[in-house]
Design a protein around this motif. Structure first.
Motif, short mmCIF file in Angstrom:
data_model
loop_
_atom_site.label_atom_id
_atom_site.label_comp_id
_atom_site.label_asym_id
_atom_site.label_seq_id
_atom_site.Cartn_x
_atom_site.Cartn_y
_atom_site.Cartn_z
N MET A 1 0.85 -1.19 0.00
CA MET A 1 0.00 0.00 0.00
C MET A 1 0.88 1.24 0.00
O MET A 1 1.82 1.36 0.79
CB MET A 1 -0.91 0.01 1.23
CG MET A 1 -2.00 1.06 1.19
SD MET A 1 -3.25 0.88 2.49
CE MET A 1 -2.31 1.43 3.92
N LYS A 2 0.58 2.19 -0.89
CA LYS A 2 1.36 3.42 -0.97
C LYS A 2 1.11 4.29 0.26
O LYS A 2 0.06 4.22 0.91
CB LYS A 2 0.98 4.22 -2.22
CG LYS A 2 1.42 3.60 -3.53
CD LYS A 2 1.03 4.50 -4.70
CE LYS A 2 1.50 3.92 -6.03
NZ LYS A 2 1.10 4.76 -7.17
N LYS A 3 2.10 5.12 0.58
CA LYS A 3 1.90 6.11 1.62
C LYS A 3 0.84 7.10 1.17
O LYS A 3 0.90 7.67 0.08
CB LYS A 3 3.21 6.84 1.92
CG LYS A 3 3.11 7.82 3.08
CD LYS A 3 4.44 8.49 3.36
CE LYS A 3 4.31 9.48 4.51
NZ LYS A 3 5.60 10.16 4.80
N ALA A 4 -0.17 7.30 2.02
CA ALA A 4 -1.30 8.16 1.66
C ALA A 4 -0.91 9.63 1.69
O ALA A 4 -0.08 10.06 2.49
CB ALA A 4 -2.45 7.92 2.62
N LYS A 5 -1.54 10.41 0.80
CA LYS A 5 -1.34 11.86 0.77
C LYS A 5 -2.69 12.54 0.58
O LYS A 5 -3.58 12.00 -0.07
CB LYS A 5 -0.43 12.25 -0.40
CG LYS A 5 0.97 11.66 -0.36
CD LYS A 5 1.73 12.08 -1.62
CE LYS A 5 3.09 11.41 -1.71
NZ LYS A 5 3.79 11.77 -2.97
N PHE A 6 -2.82 13.73 1.13
CA PHE A 6 -3.99 14.57 0.87
C PHE A 6 -3.50 15.96 0.51
O PHE A 6 -2.78 16.60 1.28
CB PHE A 6 -4.92 14.65 2.08
CG PHE A 6 -6.37 14.84 1.72
CD1 PHE A 6 -7.26 13.79 1.84
CD2 PHE A 6 -6.83 16.06 1.23
CE1 PHE A 6 -8.60 13.94 1.49
CE2 PHE A 6 -8.15 16.23 0.86
CZ PHE A 6 -9.05 15.17 1.00
N LEU A 7 -3.84 16.40 -0.70
CA LEU A 7 -3.45 17.72 -1.19
C LEU A 7 -4.68 18.61 -1.26
O LEU A 7 -5.79 18.13 -1.52
CB LEU A 7 -2.80 17.63 -2.57
CG LEU A 7 -1.34 17.16 -2.66
CD1 LEU A 7 -1.20 15.69 -2.27
CD2 LEU A 7 -0.79 17.36 -4.06
N THR A 8 -4.48 19.90 -1.03
CA THR A 8 -5.59 20.85 -1.04
C THR A 8 -5.64 21.62 -2.35
O THR A 8 -4.67 22.30 -2.71
CB THR A 8 -5.45 21.86 0.11
OG1 THR A 8 -5.44 21.16 1.35
CG2 THR A 8 -6.61 22.85 0.10
N PRO A 9 -6.77 21.54 -3.08
CA PRO A 9 -6.98 22.45 -4.22
C PRO A 9 -7.42 23.81 -3.66
O PRO A 9 -8.58 24.01 -3.33
CB PRO A 9 -8.09 21.76 -5.01
CG PRO A 9 -8.88 21.01 -3.98
CD PRO A 9 -7.91 20.65 -2.87
N VAL A 10 -6.50 24.72 -3.56
CA VAL A 10 -6.67 25.91 -2.73
C VAL A 10 -7.65 26.90 -3.36
O VAL A 10 -7.64 27.14 -4.57
CB VAL A 10 -5.30 26.62 -2.55
CG1 VAL A 10 -5.40 27.69 -1.46
CG2 VAL A 10 -4.22 25.62 -2.20
N ILE A 11 -8.48 27.50 -2.49
CA ILE A 11 -9.30 28.62 -2.96
C ILE A 11 -8.38 29.78 -3.33
O ILE A 11 -7.25 29.87 -2.86
CB ILE A 11 -10.33 29.05 -1.90
CG1 ILE A 11 -9.64 29.58 -0.63
CG2 ILE A 11 -11.27 27.92 -1.55
CD1 ILE A 11 -9.71 31.05 -0.43
N SER B 1 -2.84 7.02 -4.57
CA SER B 1 -1.96 7.88 -3.76
C SER B 1 -2.71 8.76 -2.78
O SER B 1 -2.09 9.37 -1.92
CB SER B 1 -1.12 8.76 -4.69
OG SER B 1 -0.27 7.96 -5.49
N GLY B 2 -4.05 8.87 -2.92
CA GLY B 2 -4.79 9.68 -1.98
C GLY B 2 -5.83 10.55 -2.64
O GLY B 2 -6.58 10.10 -3.51
N CYS B 3 -5.87 11.82 -2.26
CA CYS B 3 -6.97 12.68 -2.68
C CYS B 3 -6.50 14.11 -2.84
O CYS B 3 -5.58 14.58 -2.16
CB CYS B 3 -8.08 12.61 -1.63
SG CYS B 3 -9.69 13.19 -2.19
N ILE B 4 -7.14 14.81 -3.79
CA ILE B 4 -7.00 16.26 -3.95
C ILE B 4 -8.42 16.79 -3.94
O ILE B 4 -9.15 16.66 -4.93
CB ILE B 4 -6.31 16.62 -5.29
CG1 ILE B 4 -4.92 16.00 -5.38
CG2 ILE B 4 -6.23 18.14 -5.45
CD1 ILE B 4 -4.26 16.17 -6.75
N SER B 5 -8.86 17.34 -2.82
CA SER B 5 -10.26 17.75 -2.75
C SER B 5 -10.46 18.90 -1.78
O SER B 5 -9.67 19.12 -0.85
CB SER B 5 -11.13 16.55 -2.35
OG SER B 5 -12.48 16.77 -2.74
N ALA B 6 -11.58 19.61 -1.97
CA ALA B 6 -11.70 20.99 -1.50
C ALA B 6 -11.97 21.17 -0.02
O ALA B 6 -11.66 22.22 0.54
CB ALA B 6 -12.81 21.69 -2.30
#
Length: 300
Positions: free
Chosen positions: A1-11, A205-210
């Motif tokens: 399992m890959k190391k999880a990441k969460f990125l922010t799609p910035v306002i 790899s995770g998520c990019i969400s608001a």
């Protein structure tokens, strides 16, 4: 399992005239970085890139990249309606020091795989840095299929990741399974907050969400819980995020709603958006307050 990441799609913070609010944008970047989020995606859909001129997009690149100064990963949304504009903006971002660019394909007309192969191929050959693909069929009108993506990766080594903004996890799972044997380092992110854990479980790899704009600390904790395999905490946060996701239902145009919620959270920003988006009305404002009270109750 890959190391999880969460990125922010910035306002993107604007003033009443639609100009960049420099200090407010810095406030948001600091808030997210200090919370420990894994990266910023600037001028994604949440960042209102579609309503900004090329000049204003460059102005924001000049603001964010040196200000973040490698404190976290910075990916710049550079997709335009033409190949030429996309290449120009992408190389501008890379030249200033962005870690990568993310490119949504042209919208309005449906495009064939041959059109898309030419579009992304020309961009990949010309851009002097790493590229993420941004698949958003509800907005572009067509899909970057797993088979198309695999063929593209075989030809262009600087295409390193993919954001899949689809609610159907079957599409994301098929994408991951299609490319992972040949390209195990290729990053696939989901575009809906509640799909984060499912994405990781199927090899993504995770998520990019608001929603991480609003409660970054919750998403950072979620990442830690996934990476530590803390099942009870994962389930607890999933429940919280499912409730939080009701924010999207308050209005079809969720960005003014999100900005108003961030103001209630205590961020020093205003809820101005690019036209034709309108600020939250009284009914929507009350709904935001009620939902945030429920979320805060779950957190506590």
């Amino acid at each position: 399992m890959k190391k999880a990441k969460f990125l922010t799609p910035v306002i993107t913070a604007f003033d009443a005239e639609g100009n960049l609010d420099v200090q407010a944008n810095k406030n948001v970047y600091d808030y997210l970085i200090d919370s420990g989020i894994d990266g910023l995606v600037v001028m994604g859909s949440t960042g209102e890139f579609y309503a900004m001129s090329i000049e204003q997009r460059k102005e924001l690149i000049d603001l964010v990249v040196p200000y973040v100064n490698k404190r976290t990963k910075t990916i710049i949304g550079t997709g335009c309606m033409t190949i030429e504009d996309t290449i120009e903006l992408s190389n501008y971002a890379i030249g200033v020091g962005a870690d990568a660019v993310i490119v949504v394909s042209p919208y309005y007309f449906g495009l064939t795989d041959a059109n898309l192969d030419f579009y992304y191929g020309e961009i990949a050959k010309a851009v002097k840095g790493n590229i993420y693909l941004y698949n958003f069929p509800d907005r572009t009108g067509y899909d970057l299929s797993p088979e198309f993506t695999l063929n593209l990766l075989r030809k262009h080594g600087n295409i390193v990741g993919y954001k899949d903004t689809v609610s159907e996890m079957g599409h994301t799972r098929k994408l991951i399974k299609t490319v992972q044997n040949e390209f195990p380092g290729f990053e696939v992110f989901s575009g809906f907050d509640e799909n984060f854990v499912h994405n990781i479980l199927v090899g993504g790899s995770g998520c990019i969400s608001a929603l991480s704009n609003l409660y970054p600390e919750i998403f950072v904790n979620w990442v830690k819980s996934v990476n530590n395999k803390n099942i009870a905490k994962i389930a607890e946060i999933q429940n919280c995020v499912d409730k939080m996701s009701e924010l999207y239902e308050i209005s079809q145009c969720f960005i003014p709603i999100l900005k108003k919620a961030m103001m209630f959270k205590g961020l020093d920003i205003k809820d101005y958006c690019k036209t034709p988006f309108l600020q939250a009305d009284e009914k929507q404002t009350n709904a935001i307050k009620e939902l945030m009270e429920e979320v805060d109750h779950i957190i506590s």
